[in-house]
Design an enzyme around this catalytic site. Structure first.
Site, PDB file in Angstrom:
ATOM      1  N   GLU A 285       0.831  -1.210   0.000  1.00  0.00           N
ATOM      2  CA  GLU A 285       0.000   0.000   0.000  1.00  0.00           C
ATOM      3  C   GLU A 285       0.864   1.258   0.000  1.00  0.00           C
ATOM      4  OE1 GLU A 285      -2.519  -0.958   3.379  1.00  0.00           O
ATOM      5  OE2 GLU A 285      -0.951  -0.324   4.764  1.00  0.00           O
ATOM      6  N   PRO A 286       1.586   1.496  -1.086  1.00  0.00           N
ATOM      7  CA  PRO A 286       2.378   2.737  -1.151  1.00  0.00           C
ATOM      8  C   PRO A 286       1.501   3.964  -1.387  1.00  0.00           C
ATOM      9  CG  PRO A 286       2.590   1.483  -3.192  1.00  0.00           C
ATOM     10  CD  PRO A 286       1.702   0.681  -2.287  1.00  0.00           C
ATOM     11  N   ARG A 288       3.182   7.729  -0.995  1.00  0.00           N
ATOM     12  CA  ARG A 288       4.164   8.693  -1.492  1.00  0.00           C
ATOM     13  C   ARG A 288       4.759   8.272  -2.844  1.00  0.00           C
ATOM     14  NH1 ARG A 288       7.138  11.751   1.966  1.00  0.00           N
ATOM     15  NH2 ARG A 288       6.588  10.374   3.667  1.00  0.00           N
ATOM     16  N   ARG A 325       5.708  19.820   5.657  1.00  0.00           N
ATOM     17  CA  ARG A 325       6.724  18.782   5.904  1.00  0.00           C
ATOM     18  C   ARG A 325       8.090  19.347   6.308  1.00  0.00           C
ATOM     19  NH1 ARG A 325       8.303  15.597   2.307  1.00  0.00           N
ATOM     20  NH2 ARG A 325       8.637  13.841   3.697  1.00  0.00           N
ATOM     21  N   CYS A 356       3.483  33.073  10.552  1.00  0.00           N
ATOM     22  CA  CYS A 356       4.147  33.706  11.697  1.00  0.00           C
ATOM     23  C   CYS A 356       4.868  32.670  12.542  1.00  0.00           C
ATOM     24  CB  CYS A 356       3.107  34.442  12.526  1.00  0.00           C
ATOM     25  SG  CYS A 356       2.446  35.813  11.623  1.00  0.00           S
ATOM     26  N   GLU A 357       5.834  32.031  11.960  1.00  0.00           N
ATOM     27  CA  GLU A 357       6.670  31.035  12.629  1.00  0.00           C
ATOM     28  C   GLU A 357       8.039  31.175  12.006  1.00  0.00           C
ATOM     29  OE1 GLU A 357       5.860  28.181  14.704  1.00  0.00           O
ATOM     30  OE2 GLU A 357       3.942  29.184  15.002  1.00  0.00           O
TER      31      GLU A 357
HETATM   32  C1  LIG Z   1      -0.784   2.003   7.286  1.00  0.00           C
HETATM   33  C2  LIG Z   1      -0.090   2.790   6.247  1.00  0.00           C
HETATM   34  N1  LIG Z   1       0.032   2.274   5.004  1.00  0.00           N
HETATM   35  C3  LIG Z   1       0.638   2.955   4.015  1.00  0.00           C
HETATM   36  C4  LIG Z   1       1.161   4.201   4.228  1.00  0.00           C
HETATM   37  C5  LIG Z   1       1.809   4.917   3.093  1.00  0.00           C
HETATM   38  O1  LIG Z   1       3.116   5.240   3.331  1.00  0.00           O
HETATM   39  P1  LIG Z   1       3.969   5.880   2.137  1.00  0.00           P
HETATM   40  O2  LIG Z   1       3.241   7.068   1.665  1.00  0.00           O
HETATM   41  O3  LIG Z   1       5.273   6.185   2.740  1.00  0.00           O
HETATM   42  O4  LIG Z   1       4.063   4.832   1.088  1.00  0.00           O
HETATM   43  C6  LIG Z   1       1.080   4.784   5.502  1.00  0.00           C
HETATM   44  C7  LIG Z   1       1.641   6.108   5.767  1.00  0.00           C
HETATM   45  O5  LIG Z   1       1.631   6.651   6.815  1.00  0.00           O
HETATM   46  C8  LIG Z   1       0.434   4.053   6.540  1.00  0.00           C
HETATM   47  O6  LIG Z   1       0.287   4.555   7.757  1.00  0.00           O
END
Ligand SMILES: Cc1ncc(COP(=O)(O)O)c(C=O)c1O
Length: 435
Positions: A285-286, A288, A325, A356-357
């Site tokens: 489950e990527p 990013r 980030r 304002c940081e």
């Molecule tokens: C349970 C779970 N799966 C997948 C991801 C996706 O991570 P990334 O965006 O690094 O692939 C996250 C990110 O926080 C997560 O908490």
């Protein structure tokens, strides 16, 4: 990073970035549909079409809109959601619920009910308290809910501690201790309304090394073997989370997807072989990795402040509100002056946000040509965890999101207005009649 470069202006998917800035205003999130699609296709080539009995989900927390749901659906990937709001977005986009996973370390009764009513594919159960809620709701609704348990296998990844989630000392998941897990498994197996399919782990984000995945797989397989021998429980599914790192700066080298996937799959097969277990369905489950490089943010440079002998600050019309980030965990980005792409970068400036940081610094020591107020700064690879983490701090409005493809641009999220900022606010009775 830089996608297209004609003459002196930055082009993104055939669109002149300066024209986009003029047409839609800045700050502006630009998202390349083609880049998202390319990443999905790569996932299918390297993983889901290559290995049997596997499936890939997009972690929608990275960037979620209804348009994104449609792009992901068209590519045949599933969706991982982590809140009632993300689930609602997916439902509104008519994303097939049979391909949605529901995560979260403290899902509410209402959120779980929404998921169960809509027959979402799997709930990734974080803790026993949640398991009991699911049992209660499923029984009321006469449903049998498919679940995986989220485990924290006790491995530490090389990444920022705020995005390292596989450690035992983590707010997520069930620590991998046999007694605790055995208890949870038995509760699930004893329930008529729960169908325990297997286990999940997510080790962290921005990972560049496969070692932690391999360690975690070995540890989880010891558990799978134990459960098989002790209570004859067969693990049908193993979700190995996301986390594949992307390069935000020129000097960072991104590992190819194959580097992660092939070693993960090999290690799963090796464990199954050694322990004589059936091969579970493997999921990833990527987030990013799919969307980061598809995004570019455009800003207009305003005030330029030179502190002699120290540094020059170039202030932009956005900052930590549209990209938290860098201030949250020191993330580094790369950018260029979009209307001077052909000019030699002879100067260094620090890009400061307008909040304002003092910590609202987007990029330190960026090489740029001579800049003047009104120049447009393009910051690359902002597709993940920018729009989704945006805030209205200092009552700054959230930028629009524009989808670009084949020289065409289309708004997929409108820029907020000042009225949007006050939507939902009420004056107490005492002040209602004041002008
Ligand atoms: C349970 C779970 N799966 C997948 C991801 C996706 O991570 P990334 O965006 O690094 O692939 C996250 C990110 O926080 C997560 O908490």
């Amino acid at each position: 990073m830089k996608t297209d470069n004609k003459q002196k202006y930055l082009y993104i998917e055939g669109c002149n970035s300066i024209s986009l800035a003029k047409k839609y205003g800045t700050p502006l999130y630009i998202l390349s549909q083609r880049k998202i699609e390319e990443r999905c296709i790569k996932i299918k080539d390297v993983f889901s079409n290559k290995f049997e009995n596997t499936s890939a989900f997009y972690a929608s927390k990275a960037f979620l809109t209804m348009a994104m749901c449609k792009i992901i659906e068209k590519q045949g990937l599933g969706l991982d959601v982590v809140s009632g709001g993300e689930l609602y977005t997916a439902l509104k986009a008519e994303f097939p619920t049979s391909n949605i996973l529901f995560h979260g370390n403290n899902k509410s009764y209402e959120e779980l009910s929404l998921a169960i009513e809509n027959n979402i594919s799997r709930i990734i159960v974080d803790n026993i308290y949640e398991l009991k809620l699911i049992e209660e709701i499923s029984s009321e609704l006469h449903k049998k809910t498919n679940i995986l348990f989220r485990l924290t296998p006790g491995v530490t990844s090389i990444t920022h501690k705020h995005i390292d989630t596989g450690r035992k000392d983590s707010k997520f998941g069930i620590p991998l201790e046999i007694d605790t897990i055995l208890e949870a498994v038995k509760v699930a197996l004893d329930s008529n309304n729960i169908n325990l399919k297997g286990f999940h782990f997510h080790l962290g984000s921005q990972l560049f090394d496969n070692i932690t995945y391999l360690k975690a797989i070995d540890i989880v397989f010891e558990l799978i073997k134990f459960l098989k021998d002790d209570i004859n429980f067969t693990t049908e599914e193993l979700n190995t989370g996301g986390g594949y790192g992307v390069s935000y700066q020129k000097k960072e080298i991104e590992k190819p997807l194959e580097y992660f996937i092939e070693s993960i799959m090999e290690r799963v097969y090796k464990n199954c072989n050694e322990y004589k277990l059936i091969i579970p369905k493997v999921s990833i489950e990527p987030g990013r990795w799919i969307v980061a490089h598809a995004g570019t943010t455009l800003y207009t440079i305003g005030n330029i402040k030179e502190i002699s002998g120290i540094r020059t600050y170039a202030a932009i019309d956005g900052g930590m509100t549209d990209n938290p980030r860098p201030s949250l965990y020191g993330a580094k980005y790369f950018g260029e002056i979009a209307n001077k792409i052909d000019q030699e970068k002879k100067y260094k400036v620090t890009i400061s946000g307008k909040c304002c940081e003092s910590g609202d610094i987007l990029i330190e020591d960026l090489d740029v040509p001579k800049i003047t107020p009104g120049d447009i700064l393009a910051v690359y690879s902002t597709g993940a965890y920018n729009f989704s983490m945006a805030s209205n701090y200092n009552k700054n409005i959230r930028p629009a999101v524009v989808l670009v493809k084949d020289g065409e641009s289309e708004i997929i999220v409108e820029r907020q207005s000042y009225e949007d900022l006050l939507r939902g606010e009420r004056l107490p009775k005492e002040f209602k009649n004041l002008k």
